[in-house]
Enzyme design. Structure first.
Site, PDB file in Angstrom:
ATOM      1  N   ALA A  42     -14.994   7.974 -38.007  1.00 56.48           N
ATOM      2  CA  ALA A  42     -14.754   9.365 -37.963  1.00 56.48           C
ATOM      3  C   ALA A  42     -13.878   9.624 -39.531  1.00 56.48           C
ATOM      4  CB  ALA A  42     -13.646   9.166 -36.910  1.00 56.48           C
ATOM      5  N   SER A  43     -13.865   8.467 -40.409  1.00 59.97           N
ATOM      6  CA  SER A  43     -12.587   8.704 -41.236  1.00 59.97           C
ATOM      7  C   SER A  43     -13.457   8.842 -42.824  1.00 59.97           C
ATOM      8  CB  SER A  43     -11.605   7.471 -41.383  1.00 59.97           C
ATOM      9  OG  SER A  43     -12.607   6.374 -41.639  1.00 59.97           O
ATOM     10  N   GLU A  68     -10.523   0.925 -41.656  1.00 62.01           N
ATOM     11  CA  GLU A  68      -9.776   1.481 -43.191  1.00 62.01           C
ATOM     12  C   GLU A  68      -8.144   1.183 -43.315  1.00 62.01           C
ATOM     13  OE1 GLU A  68     -11.131   3.557 -45.123  1.00 62.01           O
ATOM     14  OE2 GLU A  68     -12.408   4.873 -43.408  1.00 62.01           O
ATOM     15  N   ALA A 105     -15.674  -1.418 -35.147  1.00 62.31           N
ATOM     16  CA  ALA A 105     -16.514  -0.746 -34.347  1.00 62.31           C
ATOM     17  C   ALA A 105     -17.487  -1.767 -33.516  1.00 62.31           C
ATOM     18  CB  ALA A 105     -16.910   0.170 -34.640  1.00 62.31           C
ATOM     19  N   ALA A 133     -21.119   3.439 -41.453  1.00 61.98           N
ATOM     20  CA  ALA A 133     -22.075   2.885 -42.769  1.00 61.98           C
ATOM     21  C   ALA A 133     -21.724   1.587 -42.918  1.00 61.98           C
ATOM     22  CB  ALA A 133     -22.157   3.805 -43.436  1.00 61.98           C
ATOM     23  N   TYR A 228     -35.553   2.915 -49.931  1.00 64.83           N
ATOM     24  CA  TYR A 228     -35.202   4.000 -48.634  1.00 64.83           C
ATOM     25  C   TYR A 228     -35.899   3.541 -48.163  1.00 64.83           C
ATOM     26  CZ  TYR A 228     -31.309   6.030 -45.593  1.00 64.83           C
ATOM     27  OH  TYR A 228     -30.308   5.895 -44.848  1.00 64.83           O
ATOM     28  N   LYS A 237     -33.541   3.112 -39.818  1.00 64.33           N
ATOM     29  CA  LYS A 237     -33.506   4.034 -39.223  1.00 64.33           C
ATOM     30  C   LYS A 237     -34.465   4.491 -38.826  1.00 64.33           C
ATOM     31  CE  LYS A 237     -29.440   5.585 -41.625  1.00 64.33           C
ATOM     32  NZ  LYS A 237     -28.455   5.743 -41.342  1.00 64.33           N
ATOM     33  N   THR A 268     -21.102  10.094 -51.041  1.00 65.40           N
ATOM     34  CA  THR A 268     -20.194   9.415 -49.681  1.00 65.40           C
ATOM     35  C   THR A 268     -20.535   7.870 -50.493  1.00 65.40           C
ATOM     36  OG1 THR A 268     -22.073   8.099 -48.401  1.00 65.40           O
ATOM     37  CG2 THR A 268     -21.415  10.408 -47.975  1.00 65.40           C
TER      38      THR A 268
HETATM   39  P1  NAI Z   1     -19.565   6.797 -45.330  1.00 64.68           P
HETATM   40  O1  NAI Z   1     -18.759   5.335 -45.732  1.00 64.68           O
HETATM   41  O2  NAI Z   1     -18.312   7.972 -45.855  1.00 64.68           O
HETATM   42  O3  NAI Z   1     -17.919   5.881 -43.490  1.00 64.68           O
HETATM   43  C1  NAI Z   1     -19.185   5.381 -43.223  1.00 64.68           C
HETATM   44  C2  NAI Z   1     -17.743   5.065 -41.939  1.00 64.68           C
HETATM   45  O4  NAI Z   1     -18.070   4.541 -40.712  1.00 64.68           O
HETATM   46  C3  NAI Z   1     -15.701   5.290 -42.078  1.00 64.68           C
HETATM   47  O5  NAI Z   1     -15.609   5.824 -41.303  1.00 64.68           O
HETATM   48  C4  NAI Z   1     -15.565   4.009 -42.277  1.00 64.68           C
HETATM   49  O6  NAI Z   1     -14.028   3.870 -41.637  1.00 64.68           O
HETATM   50  C5  NAI Z   1     -16.513   3.652 -40.593  1.00 64.68           C
HETATM   51  N1  NAI Z   1     -16.633   2.527 -40.429  1.00 64.68           N
HETATM   52  C6  NAI Z   1     -18.126   1.142 -41.170  1.00 64.68           C
HETATM   53  N2  NAI Z   1     -17.811  -0.236 -41.109  1.00 64.68           N
HETATM   54  C7  NAI Z   1     -17.001   0.343 -39.909  1.00 64.68           C
HETATM   55  C8  NAI Z   1     -16.924  -1.176 -38.597  1.00 64.68           C
HETATM   56  N3  NAI Z   1     -16.950  -2.159 -38.721  1.00 64.68           N
HETATM   57  N4  NAI Z   1     -15.805  -0.735 -37.447  1.00 64.68           N
HETATM   58  C9  NAI Z   1     -14.900   0.313 -37.544  1.00 64.68           C
HETATM   59  N5  NAI Z   1     -16.023   1.596 -38.168  1.00 64.68           N
HETATM   60  C10 NAI Z   1     -16.425   1.087 -39.823  1.00 64.68           C
HETATM   61  O7  NAI Z   1     -20.720   6.779 -44.748  1.00 64.68           O
HETATM   62  P2  NAI Z   1     -21.365   8.253 -44.743  1.00 64.68           P
HETATM   63  O8  NAI Z   1     -22.384   8.376 -45.754  1.00 64.68           O
HETATM   64  O9  NAI Z   1     -20.587   9.507 -43.740  1.00 64.68           O
HETATM   65  O10 NAI Z   1     -22.952   7.175 -43.605  1.00 64.68           O
HETATM   66  C11 NAI Z   1     -22.979   8.016 -41.997  1.00 64.68           C
HETATM   67  C12 NAI Z   1     -24.492   7.695 -41.051  1.00 64.68           C
HETATM   68  O11 NAI Z   1     -24.558   8.700 -41.775  1.00 64.68           O
HETATM   69  C13 NAI Z   1     -24.677   6.807 -41.921  1.00 64.68           C
HETATM   70  O12 NAI Z   1     -25.714   5.841 -41.184  1.00 64.68           O
HETATM   71  C14 NAI Z   1     -25.570   7.056 -43.386  1.00 64.68           C
HETATM   72  O13 NAI Z   1     -26.668   6.179 -42.977  1.00 64.68           O
HETATM   73  C15 NAI Z   1     -26.059   8.351 -42.710  1.00 64.68           C
HETATM   74  N6  NAI Z   1     -26.704   9.151 -43.101  1.00 64.68           N
HETATM   75  C16 NAI Z   1     -26.046   9.424 -45.049  1.00 64.68           C
HETATM   76  C17 NAI Z   1     -26.266  10.049 -45.718  1.00 64.68           C
HETATM   77  C18 NAI Z   1     -25.410   9.919 -47.846  1.00 64.68           C
HETATM   78  O14 NAI Z   1     -26.375  10.593 -48.555  1.00 64.68           O
HETATM   79  N7  NAI Z   1     -24.441   9.614 -47.408  1.00 64.68           N
HETATM   80  C19 NAI Z   1     -27.746  10.471 -45.700  1.00 64.68           C
HETATM   81  C20 NAI Z   1     -27.924  11.260 -44.383  1.00 64.68           C
HETATM   82  C21 NAI Z   1     -27.051   9.879 -43.493  1.00 64.68           C
END
Ligand code: NAI
Length: 390
Positions: A42-43, A68, A105, A133, A228, A237, A268
């Site tokens: 969520a962060s 975090e 998580a 992620a 990818y 995926k 991101t």
């Molecule tokens: P991000 O890196 O911005 O956010 C990841 C989140 O997961 C953060 O809140 C982090 O604290 C949390 N996290 C990571 N490891 C953790 C753990 N062990 N325990 C608890 N929390 C944990 O990532 P983003 O880019 O928002 O990705 C989220 C999803 O969206 C992923 O499944 C990604 O594949 C998908 N996605 C991303 C795209 C992109 O271009 N960034 C495009 C389409 C899908």
């Protein structure tokens, strides 16, 4: 900056980033959606945008789970820490319920802690967003730690990539993954952990009748396919998308539904670490901005909620049952232009052919830097804490 990460984050900049997202969802008006929402991841990125949209566009109670780093006297916190501190402060001021859990998580312990919190405070949740992620996951059942890799499958893949800090374009060759690396990547980023969450929550009775759970995926164009969608992460995926079907089947008795939403490529922390993708995003942003259809995480998620998930009719899905908010990215006119520019892009031309400054600026903003209205010479309290951390 070291490679794909910034070693520091700015509390006031992160707060500003959150505020801008809140202003955006408020400007779009309220909609009727789920009232009790759990966001796992969520962060930052799509998860943060999901939490903001749930809370500020729909007055939902939110529980956020994330991993975090808290601030140390000599070191700032990670950006997701400051984002959550800011979100919590604002949402509490608006009279909303907000609770936060910082920890792994993937572990049973954090799942149980979350379930206990839901039982005590909310009884049940109506929606679960799964937006993790991570490069690493320890399976709580076996104790085995898996690391994901971002590699092609079957054969090496060579193409251009950009160092978005300076615009240097170079050719990279990425060697194909070993079978074990493919399996490890699926173990980290596939649907197994999502399934463990939903199973544990259902068994504990904390999923409400009609619950909706959503995880995020990506497809992308031909040029990124070997690294990818047809690479190791793509296998993960595929697994995640199949898990949605399995979960929907298991939620039938409570009329629940699991969806995968295919989102747009965005800057991101997660996406910046994938070779080749930053060059694609640089070009994509330029093309989409020129057509007036550029979106960031918050615009994407607001549209997901308001137009797809919680509009009054059926949830629109593709032939594989996926929600598509990458629809504008994948438009033929957009992809044709991106492919043309890709051919011409080099270190000299990328500064005007691509939106390099937009990419670099988005990247700095992830850490709270580069906002014009933040005075970076002023002292800030880097020890900022998160309220309602359980
Ligand atoms: P991000 O890196 O911005 O956010 C990841 C989140 O997961 C953060 O809140 C982090 O604290 C949390 N996290 C990571 N490891 C953790 C753990 N062990 N325990 C608890 N929390 C944990 O990532 P983003 O880019 O928002 O990705 C989220 C999803 O969206 C992923 O499944 C990604 O594949 C998908 N996605 C991303 C795209 C992109 O271009 N960034 C495009 C389409 C899908």
């Amino acid at each position: 900056m070291r490679g794909f990460i910034s070693l520091t984050a700015h509390p006031a900049g992160c707060e500003h980033n959150v505020l801008k997202q809140i202003e955006y969802v408020k400007s779009k008006g309220k909609f009727k959606g789920p009232e009790r929402v759990l966001v796992i991841g969520a962060s930052t990125g799509f998860g943060l945008a999901s939490r903001i949209t749930s809370a500020l566009a729909n007055d939902a109670a939110t529980i956020g789970v994330f991993f975090e780093k808290e601030p140390q006297p000599e070191k700032t916190a990670s950006p997701g820490w400051y984002n959550t501190a800011a979100f919590t402060k604002i949402a509490l001021n608006e009279g909303l319920y907000v609770k936060n859990i910082n920890g792994d998580a993937f572990s049973d312990e954090i799942k149980q802690k979350t379930i206990d919190l839901i039982k005590t405070d909310l009884g049940q949740v109506d929606m679960v967003i799964y937006s993790l992620a991570s490069p690493v996951r320890t399976n709580p059942r076996t104790g085995i730690t898996y690391r994901s890799v971002l590699k092609p499958i079957g054969q090496a893949y060579s193409n251009k990539t950009v160092d978005f800090h300076n615009g240097n374009i170079s050719e990279v060759t990425i060697e194909p993954a070993l079978q074990e690396e493919i399996e490890n990547t699926v173990a980290v980023m596939g649907g197994e952990d999502w399934e463990l969450w939903i199973d544990a929550m259902k068994a504990a009775g904390v999923l409400a009748e009609g619950v909706v759970t959503v995880a995020y995926s990506y497809i992308g164009p031909a040029v990124t396919e070997p690294i990818y969608r047809k690479g190791t992460i793509g296998q993960a995926k595929d697994h995640l998308e199949k898990t949605a079907d399995d979960l929907t089947a298991r939620l039938t008795d409570i009329s629940g539904k699991a969806y995968v939403s295919v989102n747009k490529a965005l800057v991101t922390q997660a996406s910046s670490a994938i070779p080749i993708i930053p060059l694609y995003i640089t070009i994509l942003f330029k093309v989409m901005k020129s057509k007036g259809i550029h979106e960031g995480c918050i615009e994407q998620i607001q549209r997901l909620y308001a137009d797809k998930l919680f509009n009054t009719g059926e949830v629109p899905v593709d032939e594989k049952g996926r929600i598509r908010i990458d629809d504008w990215e994948m438009r033929d006119d957009v992809q044709t232009e991106v492919a043309e520019v890709w051919e011409k892009a080099n270190t000299e031309s990328i500064h005007h052919l691509g939106d390099l400054s937009g990419y670099a600026s988005e990247f700095r903003k992830l850490f709270g830097f580069g906002f014009k209205n933040i005075d970076y010479n002023r002292d800030v309290n880097e020890m900022t804490g998160i309220e309602n951390l359980v």
